[in-house]
Every structure is written in structure tokens, then in C-alpha cells.
Design an enzyme around this catalytic site. Structure first.
Site, PDB file in Angstrom:
ATOM      1  N   SER A 127       0.824  -1.203   0.000  1.00 35.77           N
ATOM      2  CA  SER A 127       0.000   0.000   0.000  1.00 35.77           C
ATOM      3  C   SER A 127       0.856   1.250   0.000  1.00 35.77           C
ATOM      4  CB  SER A 127      -0.866  -0.025   1.258  1.00 35.77           C
ATOM      5  OG  SER A 127      -1.428   1.237   1.486  1.00 35.77           O
ATOM      6  N   TYR A 151      -2.392   0.103  10.282  1.00 41.19           N
ATOM      7  CA  TYR A 151      -2.628  -0.572   8.997  1.00 41.19           C
ATOM      8  C   TYR A 151      -1.381  -0.465   8.118  1.00 41.19           C
ATOM      9  CZ  TYR A 151      -3.854  -0.785   4.074  1.00 41.19           C
ATOM     10  OH  TYR A 151      -3.834  -1.051   2.733  1.00 41.19           O
ATOM     11  N   LYS A 155       1.586  -3.333   6.678  1.00 36.78           N
ATOM     12  CA  LYS A 155       1.979  -3.556   5.277  1.00 36.78           C
ATOM     13  C   LYS A 155       3.500  -3.410   5.135  1.00 36.78           C
ATOM     14  CE  LYS A 155      -1.946  -4.531   3.400  1.00 36.78           C
ATOM     15  NZ  LYS A 155      -2.186  -5.814   2.710  1.00 36.78           N
TER      16      LYS A 155
HETATM   17  C1  UD1 Z   1      -6.128   4.304   2.993  1.00 36.50           C
HETATM   18  C2  UD1 Z   1      -4.662   4.064   2.838  1.00 36.50           C
HETATM   19  C3  UD1 Z   1      -4.430   3.341   1.542  1.00 36.50           C
HETATM   20  C4  UD1 Z   1      -5.217   2.060   1.534  1.00 36.50           C
HETATM   21  C5  UD1 Z   1      -6.679   2.353   1.757  1.00 36.50           C
HETATM   22  C6  UD1 Z   1      -7.415   1.057   1.901  1.00 36.50           C
HETATM   23  C7  UD1 Z   1      -3.398   5.832   3.969  1.00 36.50           C
HETATM   24  C8  UD1 Z   1      -2.868   7.197   3.877  1.00 36.50           C
HETATM   25  N1  UD1 Z   1      -3.993   5.357   2.859  1.00 36.50           N
HETATM   26  O1  UD1 Z   1      -6.486   5.153   1.946  1.00 36.50           O
HETATM   27  O2  UD1 Z   1      -3.085   3.048   1.400  1.00 36.50           O
HETATM   28  O3  UD1 Z   1      -5.045   1.399   0.323  1.00 36.50           O
HETATM   29  O4  UD1 Z   1      -6.833   3.088   2.951  1.00 36.50           O
HETATM   30  O5  UD1 Z   1      -8.612   1.232   2.539  1.00 36.50           O
HETATM   31  O6  UD1 Z   1      -3.277   5.196   4.976  1.00 36.50           O
HETATM   32  N2  UD1 Z   1     -12.291  11.067   3.094  1.00 36.50           N
HETATM   33  C9  UD1 Z   1     -13.210  12.001   3.489  1.00 36.50           C
HETATM   34  N3  UD1 Z   1     -14.422  11.565   3.979  1.00 36.50           N
HETATM   35  C10 UD1 Z   1     -14.733  10.238   4.074  1.00 36.50           C
HETATM   36  C11 UD1 Z   1     -13.777   9.287   3.658  1.00 36.50           C
HETATM   37  C12 UD1 Z   1     -12.557   9.732   3.180  1.00 36.50           C
HETATM   38  O7  UD1 Z   1     -12.960  13.202   3.423  1.00 36.50           O
HETATM   39  O8  UD1 Z   1     -15.837   9.906   4.538  1.00 36.50           O
HETATM   40  C13 UD1 Z   1     -10.992  11.526   2.548  1.00 36.50           C
HETATM   41  C14 UD1 Z   1      -9.793  11.071   3.351  1.00 36.50           C
HETATM   42  O9  UD1 Z   1      -9.481  11.960   4.373  1.00 36.50           O
HETATM   43  C15 UD1 Z   1      -8.732  11.023   2.245  1.00 36.50           C
HETATM   44  C16 UD1 Z   1      -9.524  10.621   0.995  1.00 36.50           C
HETATM   45  O10 UD1 Z   1     -10.873  10.947   1.270  1.00 36.50           O
HETATM   46  O11 UD1 Z   1      -8.175  12.293   2.036  1.00 36.50           O
HETATM   47  C17 UD1 Z   1      -9.435   9.141   0.670  1.00 36.50           C
HETATM   48  O12 UD1 Z   1      -9.795   8.393   1.838  1.00 36.50           O
HETATM   49  P1  UD1 Z   1     -10.003   6.822   1.764  1.00 36.50           P
HETATM   50  O13 UD1 Z   1     -10.853   6.467   0.612  1.00 36.50           O
HETATM   51  O14 UD1 Z   1     -10.437   6.358   3.111  1.00 36.50           O
HETATM   52  O15 UD1 Z   1      -8.563   6.259   1.452  1.00 36.50           O
HETATM   53  P2  UD1 Z   1      -7.169   6.538   2.195  1.00 36.50           P
HETATM   54  O16 UD1 Z   1      -7.363   6.789   3.631  1.00 36.50           O
HETATM   55  O17 UD1 Z   1      -6.418   7.521   1.386  1.00 36.50           O
END
Ligand code: UD1
Length: 340
Positions: A127, A151, A155
Site C-alpha cells: 500500500s 494498517y 503492510k
Molecule cells: C487508505 C490508505 C491506503 C489504503 C486504503 C485502503 C493511507 C494514507 N492510505 O487510503 O493506502 O489502500 O486506505 O482502505 O493510509 N475522506 C473524506 N471523507 C470520508 C472518507 C474519506 O474526506 O468519509 C478523505 C480522506 O481523508 C482522504 C480521501 O478521502 O483524504 C481518501 O480516503 P479513503 O478512501 O479512506 O482512502 P485513504 O485513507 O487515502
């Protein structure tokens, strides 16, 4: 080319899309999945899309050595793709031991069973989260690892264990693929992301708002050092990720030992850009409000995808609009996911 492939977590989001690609390119596919965050229905749909079924599906926990021995004894496995793991960043902060147990313990149990049964090829799901609070983007495979949550640490720990095993077991071949943010769904609308409970990841959350299952999106922080203040990620279409695994199998015998590749597009999108694209593609409004930062989140993660392109000629071909379109199509065709 490896013929029979064991896919752990093969009924899950990335696993199921990968099974389709493997079947289409002539592999036999054996799945091991405990269905803790997936439905057996996804494998029926894999068969429908690919026009033929997988060879076998075993319902078991990847830490279960007896179950693994049974799988390796009953099929002549040529290579393993290991997806089975827990993957919610927020949850990993709450229950870190469970993450170590399943993600690290699952990987060592699997490799140990592979070793005992003479199987030496492994593609490991890593990841981009291992890069943590990256100071320089885009990220190359040489960028330093600095995980910010359990998490990501699991990895990174698995990668280090696998690298060490490769140094000591010369027959082992490991490809660790560092996915950026897999999103989207199969263009047929038959396969997609169907998380249990409230989605952690943004794309299924957007799709559930658009279809009327949820009220509004909490945008986790608008004070990051990014152009619009919201988190920037390199979203990559799940079918591109699946094709990347097919390419990995084609190239796993290129060199012995451990190799690491980013799977990303090289293009970042902010949360607000993603919301806008989803609104355009779906024609539905996505109510959203700014909320606090989510613990463990980082500002920006964008891949430098050059290494995998020059090694295998593989590159992500689908854009964020396609991811939104396909996620929306899946959500409309399956408003409650795989549940009847
Ligand atoms: C995280 C991991 C990524 C992993 C993935 C698997 C990190 C930085 N990244 O992705 O490596 O493959 O999980 O699940 O650890 N967001 C919102 N509102 C929401 C949900 C998300 O604003 O309700 C934002 C988050 O803050 C982020 C972006 O959307 O900026 C993407 O979030 P998300 O889809 O959860 O993925 P990551 O956290 O980036």
C-alpha cells in the site's frame, strides 16, 4: 507463465476484479476467503463476466495453517496473490493487535505453507500508505517508508519480512505492489466495492449518498497544505489494478528475490475534486460539510508510476471520471451491494 493461481481474499473488491482478469488470460484460479468483508456472490459474478468459473473456492481464514495445507495439498498451485487482509486505517488505530494478527500473522502463515508445499511465487498487496507523511511527491519506490497508522505499519512490516525471507530463501520470488487508492467498479456493473456497514473509503461513501442510502459526506479536513486544503490521493481504477496483477504474474520469473512496484496513475485528486466529478457523472448532488481531520490521514499521496511502466510496459489507463461512472453504475444496479 504460472498456470494455477491461489488468490487469498479473492472475493473482495480488488481480489474479485483480479480473478476476472486471471480467468480471461487463461489462468486457473483457486480462491481462499473467509468472507469477513466479502460475499461469495462476487465469485458467481466473476464467472459470469469471465464466461467460466474459478476452479475452487475455499472458505477459510488465511491464518489457518490446516486450511492452507489442505488448499496446497488439493491443487497444484504455481503462484499466490495475497489480498486477504484488513484495510481500514481508522479501525487499525482502534484495534491494532487485530491488524498485526491478521495482516502480519496471515502473511507469515501463508508464506510458511507455501514454503512447505514448494510454492515460490508470491504477489503481495502492499500500500502507498507505507510512505506516510510524504514530504516530496510524486513518490518513487525509493521514497522513505514512514507509516502513520497500524494498517500502514502492518503492510510495511510484511514487506520487510518478505524482503528478508527472499535474502535467505533464494528460490522465493516476491512482487510487492504498492497500490495507491483503488476505486471504481467493473464496467459491467456486476462487480464493485461492497463494504460492510458504513464505508471507510470515500468512493463507496459517495456512491451511497448519490443512491440515497446516506445523507452527506464529512470532508475530513480542509486545512491540509494542498491546493484546496483537502486530502489529495492518486485514485486508480480497480480494473487497472487487476490488470497490473496479470502483468505481475507475466513478469514474476524475470528476476529472483523481492521487487517492489507502485501501482498508481501519477495524477492526484482532492476530496472536493472527487465530489465534483461524482456529481457531474451521476447527475446527483453530493451534500458535504467540512469535518475534523481523520486520525492517521496524510495530506497528499501521489505515485511516480515510471518504474512499473519501464519494467513491464504496464500503465493505468482509466481516469477518475471512469472510476466515478463505474462506481455509480455498480451502485445503481446493486443499491444494497451483493445482498439480495
Ligand atoms: C487508505 C490508505 C491506503 C489504503 C486504503 C485502503 C493511507 C494514507 N492510505 O487510503 O493506502 O489502500 O486506505 O482502505 O493510509 N475522506 C473524506 N471523507 C470520508 C472518507 C474519506 O474526506 O468519509 C478523505 C480522506 O481523508 C482522504 C480521501 O478521502 O483524504 C481518501 O480516503 P479513503 O478512501 O479512506 O482512502 P485513504 O485513507 O487515502
Amino acid at each position: 507463465m504460472p498456470q494455477t493461481v491461489l488468490v487469498t481474499g479473492g472475493a473482495g473488491f480488488i481480489g474479485s476484479h483480479t480473478c476476472v482478469e486471471l480467468l480471461r488470460s487463461g489462468h486457473e484460479v483457486v480462491v481462499l476467503d473467509d468472507h469477513s468483508n466479502s460475499s461469495p456472490e462476487s465469485l458467481e459474478r466473476v464467472a459470469k463476466i469471465a464466461g467460466r468459473p474459478i476452479a475452487a473456492a475455499h472458505t477459510a481464514d488465511v491464518r489457518d495453517r490446516r486450511a492452507l495445507d489442505k488448499v496446497f495439498a488439493s491443487h497444484k498451485i504455481d503462484a499466490v496473490i495475497h489480498f486477504a487482509a484488513k484495510k481500514a486505517v481508522g479501525e487499525s488505530v482502534q484495534i491494532p493487535l487485530t491488524y498485526y494478527d491478521i495482516n502480519v500473522g496471515g502473511t507469515t502463515a501463508l508464506v510458511s505453507a507455501m514454503h512447505d508445499h514448494g510454492v515460490h511465487r508470491l504477489v503481495f498487496s502492499s500500500s502507498c500508505s507505507i510512505y506516510g507523511n510524504a514530504t516530496v511527491v510524486p513518490l518513487t519506490e525509493e521514497s522513505p517508508a514512514a507509516p502513520t497508522n497500524p494498517y500502514a505499519t502492518t503492510k510495511w512490516t510484511c514487506e520487510r519480512i518478505l524482503a528478508d525471507l527472499c535474502r535467505n530463501l533464494p528460490e522465493l520470488r516476491v512482487l510487492a505492489l504498492r497500490y495507491f487508492n483503488p476505486a471504481g467498479a467493473h464496467p459491467t456493473g456486476l462487480l464493485g466495492e461492497d463494504p460492510r456497514g458504513i464505508p471507510n473509503n470515500i468512493m463507496p461513501f459517495l456512491a451511497q449518498i448519490a443512491v440515497g442510502r446516506r445523507e452527506e459526506l464529512s470532508v475530513f479536513g480542509d486545512d491540509y497544505p494542498t491546493p484546496d486544503g483537502t486530502g489529495v490521493r492518486d485514485y486508480i481504477h480497480v480494473v487497472d489494478v487487476a490488470e497490473g496483477h496479470r502483468a505481475a504474474l507475466d513478469h514474476i520469473d524475470d528476476e529472483p528475490g523481492m521487487r517492489v512496484f507502485n501501482l498508481g496513475t501519477g495524477r492526484g485528486s482532492s476530496v472536493l475534486e472527487l465530489v465534483k466529478t461524482f456529481e457531474e457523472v451521476s447527475g446527483r448532488p453530493i451534500p458535504h460539510r467540512i469535518a475534523a481531520r481523520r486520525p492517521g490521514d496524510v495530506a497528499e499521496l501521489v505515485a511516480d508510476p515510471a518504474k512499473v511502466e519501464s519494467a513491464w510496459g504496464w500503465t493505468a489507463r482509466r481516469d477518475v471520471a471512469a472510476m466515478c461512472r463505474d462506481a455509480w453504475n455498480f451502485q445503481q444496479q446493486n443499491p444494497y451491494g451483493y445482498a439480495p
